[in-house]
Design a protein around this motif. Structure first.
Motif, PDB file in Angstrom:
ATOM      1  N   CYS A 142       0.822  -1.212   0.000  1.00 12.39           N
ATOM      2  CA  CYS A 142       0.000   0.000   0.000  1.00 12.39           C
ATOM      3  C   CYS A 142       0.858   1.264   0.000  1.00 12.39           C
ATOM      4  CB  CYS A 142      -0.903  -0.007   1.235  1.00 12.39           C
ATOM      5  SG  CYS A 142      -2.157   1.276   1.218  1.00 12.39           S
ATOM      6  N   VAL A 143       0.530   2.153  -0.908  1.00 14.04           N
ATOM      7  CA  VAL A 143       1.184   3.459  -0.931  1.00 14.04           C
ATOM      8  C   VAL A 143       0.205   4.478  -0.372  1.00 14.04           C
ATOM      9  CG1 VAL A 143       1.931   5.317  -2.454  1.00 14.04           C
ATOM     10  CG2 VAL A 143       2.791   3.017  -2.804  1.00 14.04           C
ATOM     11  N   VAL A 144       0.677   5.322   0.553  1.00 13.98           N
ATOM     12  CA  VAL A 144      -0.216   6.263   1.222  1.00 13.98           C
ATOM     13  C   VAL A 144       0.101   7.696   0.796  1.00 13.98           C
ATOM     14  CG1 VAL A 144      -1.081   7.065   3.450  1.00 13.98           C
ATOM     15  CG2 VAL A 144      -0.229   4.725   3.218  1.00 13.98           C
ATOM     16  N   VAL A 145      -0.895   8.386   0.260  1.00 16.48           N
ATOM     17  CA  VAL A 145      -0.707   9.785  -0.139  1.00 16.48           C
ATOM     18  C   VAL A 145      -1.847  10.641   0.415  1.00 16.48           C
ATOM     19  CG1 VAL A 145       0.616   9.279  -2.234  1.00 16.48           C
ATOM     20  CG2 VAL A 145      -1.875   9.380  -2.346  1.00 16.48           C
ATOM     21  N   GLY A 146      -1.588  11.927   0.541  1.00 16.16           N
ATOM     22  CA  GLY A 146      -2.560  12.822   1.159  1.00 16.16           C
ATOM     23  C   GLY A 146      -3.388  13.609   0.160  1.00 16.16           C
ATOM     24  N   VAL A 147      -4.606  13.983   0.610  1.00 16.74           N
ATOM     25  CA  VAL A 147      -5.498  14.833  -0.185  1.00 16.74           C
ATOM     26  C   VAL A 147      -6.015  15.956   0.719  1.00 16.74           C
ATOM     27  CG1 VAL A 147      -7.630  14.937  -1.527  1.00 16.74           C
ATOM     28  CG2 VAL A 147      -6.245  12.848  -1.555  1.00 16.74           C
ATOM     29  N   PHE A 148      -5.774  17.197   0.304  1.00 15.53           N
ATOM     30  CA  PHE A 148      -6.282  18.335   1.069  1.00 15.53           C
ATOM     31  C   PHE A 148      -7.727  18.618   0.690  1.00 15.53           C
ATOM     32  CE2 PHE A 148      -1.670  19.293   0.975  1.00 15.53           C
ATOM     33  CZ  PHE A 148      -1.452  19.450   2.335  1.00 15.53           C
ATOM     34  N   GLU A 149      -8.388  19.365   1.566  1.00 18.15           N
ATOM     35  CA  GLU A 149      -9.714  19.888   1.246  1.00 18.15           C
ATOM     36  C   GLU A 149      -9.542  21.023   0.243  1.00 18.15           C
ATOM     37  OE1 GLU A 149     -12.686  21.367   4.359  1.00 18.15           O
ATOM     38  OE2 GLU A 149     -11.574  19.772   5.388  1.00 18.15           O
ATOM     39  N   SER A 150     -10.378  21.316  -0.699  1.00 17.54           N
ATOM     40  CA  SER A 150     -11.400  20.397  -1.134  1.00 17.54           C
ATOM     41  C   SER A 150     -10.881  19.704  -2.381  1.00 17.54           C
ATOM     42  CB  SER A 150     -12.686  21.128  -1.494  1.00 17.54           C
ATOM     43  OG  SER A 150     -12.714  22.441  -0.977  1.00 17.54           O
ATOM     44  N   ARG A 151     -10.564  18.435  -2.196  1.00 15.05           N
ATOM     45  CA  ARG A 151     -10.103  17.534  -3.262  1.00 15.05           C
ATOM     46  C   ARG A 151      -8.794  17.975  -3.903  1.00 15.05           C
ATOM     47  NH1 ARG A 151     -15.732  18.085  -4.544  1.00 15.05           N
ATOM     48  NH2 ARG A 151     -15.178  19.389  -6.326  1.00 15.05           N
ATOM     49  N   LYS A 152      -7.954  18.689  -3.141  1.00 15.68           N
ATOM     50  CA  LYS A 152      -6.674  19.115  -3.713  1.00 15.68           C
ATOM     51  C   LYS A 152      -5.626  18.037  -3.423  1.00 15.68           C
ATOM     52  CE  LYS A 152      -3.251  22.788  -3.787  1.00 15.68           C
ATOM     53  NZ  LYS A 152      -2.046  22.074  -3.385  1.00 15.68           N
ATOM     54  N   LEU A 153      -5.040  17.505  -4.501  1.00 10.12           N
ATOM     55  CA  LEU A 153      -4.049  16.440  -4.336  1.00 10.12           C
ATOM     56  C   LEU A 153      -2.729  16.993  -3.823  1.00 10.12           C
ATOM     57  CD1 LEU A 153      -4.638  14.486  -7.690  1.00 10.12           C
ATOM     58  CD2 LEU A 153      -5.622  14.026  -5.448  1.00 10.12           C
ATOM     59  N   SER A 154      -2.117  16.262  -2.878  1.00 15.95           N
ATOM     60  CA  SER A 154      -0.760  16.615  -2.454  1.00 15.95           C
ATOM     61  C   SER A 154       0.196  16.247  -3.596  1.00 15.95           C
ATOM     62  CB  SER A 154      -0.393  15.822  -1.201  1.00 15.95           C
ATOM     63  OG  SER A 154      -0.389  14.441  -1.492  1.00 15.95           O
ATOM     64  N   GLY A 155       1.442  16.681  -3.518  1.00 17.75           N
ATOM     65  CA  GLY A 155       2.421  16.429  -4.582  1.00 17.75           C
ATOM     66  C   GLY A 155       2.474  14.969  -5.025  1.00 17.75           C
ATOM     67  N   PRO A 156       2.754  14.034  -4.098  1.00 18.12           N
ATOM     68  CA  PRO A 156       2.836  12.625  -4.476  1.00 18.12           C
ATOM     69  C   PRO A 156       1.519  12.073  -5.046  1.00 18.12           C
ATOM     70  CG  PRO A 156       3.795  12.990  -2.310  1.00 18.12           C
ATOM     71  CD  PRO A 156       3.138  14.267  -2.699  1.00 18.12           C
ATOM     72  N   ALA A 157       0.386  12.568  -4.525  1.00 18.19           N
ATOM     73  CA  ALA A 157      -0.913  12.118  -5.047  1.00 18.19           C
ATOM     74  C   ALA A 157      -1.067  12.567  -6.496  1.00 18.19           C
ATOM     75  CB  ALA A 157      -2.045  12.679  -4.183  1.00 18.19           C
ATOM     76  N   GLU A 158      -0.571  13.758  -6.766  1.00 15.32           N
ATOM     77  CA  GLU A 158      -0.615  14.310  -8.124  1.00 15.32           C
ATOM     78  C   GLU A 158       0.189  13.429  -9.095  1.00 15.32           C
ATOM     79  OE1 GLU A 158      -2.027  17.906  -9.904  1.00 15.32           O
ATOM     80  OE2 GLU A 158      -1.086  18.312  -7.975  1.00 15.32           O
ATOM     81  N   ILE A 159       1.363  13.005  -8.633  1.00 17.41           N
ATOM     82  CA  ILE A 159       2.229  12.157  -9.470  1.00 17.41           C
ATOM     83  C   ILE A 159       1.518  10.836  -9.802  1.00 17.41           C
ATOM     84  CG2 ILE A 159       4.434  10.908  -9.556  1.00 17.41           C
ATOM     85  CD1 ILE A 159       5.602  13.114  -7.767  1.00 17.41           C
ATOM     86  N   ILE A 160       0.877  10.276  -8.772  1.00 17.96           N
ATOM     87  CA  ILE A 160       0.138   9.022  -8.998  1.00 17.96           C
ATOM     88  C   ILE A 160      -1.008   9.266  -9.976  1.00 17.96           C
ATOM     89  CG2 ILE A 160      -1.478   7.431  -7.888  1.00 17.96           C
ATOM     90  CD1 ILE A 160       0.415   7.052  -5.681  1.00 17.96           C
ATOM     91  N   ASP A 161      -1.666  10.396  -9.779  1.00 23.20           N
ATOM     92  CA  ASP A 161      -2.801  10.725 -10.644  1.00 23.20           C
ATOM     93  C   ASP A 161      -2.356  10.821 -12.104  1.00 23.20           C
ATOM     94  OD1 ASP A 161      -5.565  11.292 -10.826  1.00 23.20           O
ATOM     95  OD2 ASP A 161      -5.075  13.412 -11.177  1.00 23.20           O
ATOM     96  N   ASP A 162      -1.222  11.451 -12.334  1.00 22.12           N
ATOM     97  CA  ASP A 162      -0.693  11.578 -13.697  1.00 22.12           C
ATOM     98  C   ASP A 162      -0.353  10.203 -14.276  1.00 22.12           C
ATOM     99  OD1 ASP A 162      -0.982  14.263 -13.639  1.00 22.12           O
ATOM    100  OD2 ASP A 162       1.123  14.707 -13.135  1.00 22.12           O
ATOM    101  N   ALA A 163       0.293   9.371 -13.460  1.00 21.95           N
ATOM    102  CA  ALA A 163       0.678   8.037 -13.926  1.00 21.95           C
ATOM    103  C   ALA A 163      -0.557   7.188 -14.204  1.00 21.95           C
ATOM    104  CB  ALA A 163       1.551   7.365 -12.871  1.00 21.95           C
ATOM    105  N   ALA A 164      -1.637   7.489 -13.494  1.00 13.95           N
ATOM    106  CA  ALA A 164      -2.849   6.659 -13.581  1.00 13.95           C
ATOM    107  C   ALA A 164      -3.892   7.262 -14.512  1.00 13.95           C
ATOM    108  CB  ALA A 164      -3.429   6.480 -12.177  1.00 13.95           C
TER     109      ALA A 164
END
Ligand code: BES
Ligand code: MN
Ligand code: ZN
Length: 503
Positions: free
Chosen positions: A17-39
């Protein structure tokens, strides 16, 4: 638990499991953004569908995220980005750990440690993550015959840092965090043990065990030795109990011939109040009256594990405060090791009676400074609640150092006054002083009492009555102030030694 540090792309981690953070409201943290781009904007799509807002405490577990090597991605809500500070960071880590422990994977890779926390660096993030992770997973179930085991518990945690040049710093912080958590956990265990198991003799045995495991020196004085030294104040507390008192001295020698930091911890393994008996309600919590002692053992464990280049002496006067045929009575007068006489007007003010002799004993180490830690007064709980530990000192510099250490550890403390004006309340008609000073400023007059035994060195007193344990349904020891003491010792160890005068 096995820990490691890594720097690398979140989508490439082979992990349960890889754990990344999401700020309110639905703002992706840096690492979450990278995953989002890859996905291919997989995360963004899910969030837009309304599955997660990013509110603090919320989580969303995703399986088979395209373009991601890990089996799962855990999104952790971080709340508002502008309000993401120390408390919020700790809460996010705790949430992640709780979820990871229940998802069924054996390991987790945390990118939350990359989040920026105002005024804090990567070392702080890693230390705190380690402490919070082990705090979250802590259970005290050794006295339950059936334990509620997690089916597939978390075994391995990886903390990620943004840049490779942060790795060395992060590794060091991880080692510090692990040692702090080990000391804290020892303090918690000792605190949570009931009074019929954790007796003064048990504490002495634990100290000897600790010494053996970590290369500390241990010495334990029995009643006869204490009597010979003139510790009549300490011994007066133990008189009502069938449990023999113990005077424990632990030494960590890492600082050559430098003067030692001496730590002293109140070790009342149960406080009934003695003849000045406490009321029945919640009296069970007085098993925690040795949490000062427990924190000293925890701090010594930290110093030893870190091999701190510093000399540290840990002193624990341990006794049980009971009523009994031979117990000290209100009005009794004793002569302390210092030669000063004390009229014991309330046998429930016993902590100061055992500490005063330990503080006199501390003189023989020619200390750089002395810090005592004690669940000393209910009045301190009234003053500061369950958030801050009370700091009293005859040296403002030392007080400041401890308070800063508490801030660095998120184990906070607050400076209380120790002005001479309060000393008057301790006046006795029959002895040099009384052991109580009335209801007004009770935590201060208790500290004033101790101050009378500390004229020969720089000294501070930490009243942890409000912070050492939690009551109610989450009843349990907090392990405080081990993180504070650990930071304090670390700071002391890294101080440049005073340059010798040339001549
Ligand atoms: N161990 C207690 C202090 C305490 C009480 C800590 C409740 C946490 C919660 C200490 O020995 C004690 O009994 N202090 C008395 C002093 C009083 C008799 C002057 C107190 O605080 O009531
Ligand atoms: Mn008491
Ligand atoms: Zn007590």
């Amino acid at each position: 638990m096995e820990f490691s540090i890594k720097s690398g792309s979140p989508e490439k981690q082979r992990s349960a499991c890889v754990v990344v953070g999401v700020f309110e409201s639905r703002k992706l943290s840096g690492p979450a953004e990278i995953i989002d781009d890859a996905a291919g904007q997989f995360l963004g799509d899910i969030l837009r569908r309304g599955d997660m807002e990013g509110k603090a405490g919320s989580t969303l577990l995703l399986h088979n995220v395209p373009g991601v090597e890990a089996d799962r991605v855990l999104l952790v809500g971080l709340g508002k980005e502008r309000e993401f500070h120390e408390k919020e960071y700790r809460a996010a880590i705790a949430t992640a750990i709780r979820q990871l422990n229940e998802t069924g994977g054996f390991d987790g890779t945390l990118y939350l440690t990359e989040l920026g926390v105002r005024k804090r660096d990567v070392a702080w993030n890693i230390r705190q993550a380690t402490l919070v992770a082990l705090e979250t997973l802590y259970r005290f179930d050794r006295l339950k015959s059936k334990k509620d085991d997690v089916r597939r518990p978390l075994r391995k945690l990886t903390f990620c840092v943004t840049r490779r040049n942060e790795l060395a710093k992060a590794e060091k912080a991880l080692a510090e965090g692990i040692a702090m958590a080990a000391g804290t956990s020892l303090a918690k265990d000792l605190g949570n043990l009931p009074g019929n198991i954790c007796t003064p003799t048990y504490l002495a045995d634990e100290a000897r065990k600790l010494a053996k495991e970590h290369g500390l020196q241990a010495e334990v004085l029995d009643r006869e030795k204490m009597a010979k030294l003139g510790m009549n104040s300490l011994l007066s507390v133990a008189r009502g109990s069938d449990e023999v008192p113990q005077f424990i001295v632990l030494r960590h020698k890492g600082g050559g011939n430098g003067k030692p930091v001496v730590l002293v911890g109140k070790g009342i393994t149960f406080d009934t109040g003695g003849i000045s008996l406490k009321p029945g309600a919640e009296m069970d919590e007085m098993k925690y009256d040795m949490c000062g002692a427990a924190s000293i053992l925890g701090a010594m464990k930290f110093a030893a594990m870190m091999e701190l280049p510093l000399n540290v002496v840990g002193i624990v006067p341990a006794a049980e405060n009971m009523p009994g045929g031979a117990a000290t009575k209100p009005g009794d007068i004793v002569t302390s090791m210092s030669g000063q006489t004390i009229e014991i007007l309330n046998t429930d003010a016993e902590g100061r009676l055992i500490l005063c002799d330990a503080l006199t004993y501390a003189e023989r180490f020619d200390p750089e400074c002395v810090v005592d830690v004690a669940t000393l007064t209910g009045a301190c709980v009234i003053a500061l609640g369950h958030v801050a530990t009370g700091v009293f000192a005859n040296d403002d510099g030392l007080a400041k150092e401890l308070i800063e250490a508490g801030q660095g550890a998120h184990d906070r403390a607050w400076h209380m006054p120790l002005w001479d004006d309060y000393q008057e309340q301790l006046k006795s008609n029959f002895a040099d002083m009384a052991n109580i000073g009335g209801r007004a400023g009770g935590s201060i007059t208790a500290a004033c009492f101790l101050s009378r035994f500390t004229h020969k060195y720089s000294w501070a007193h930490l009243d942890i009555a409000g912070t050492a344990w939690r009551s109610g349904k989450d009843k349990g020891s907090t392990g405080r102030p081990v993180p504070l003491l650990a930071h304090f010792l670390m700071q002391r160890a890294s101080r440049v030694p005073k340059r010798k005068k040339r001549g």
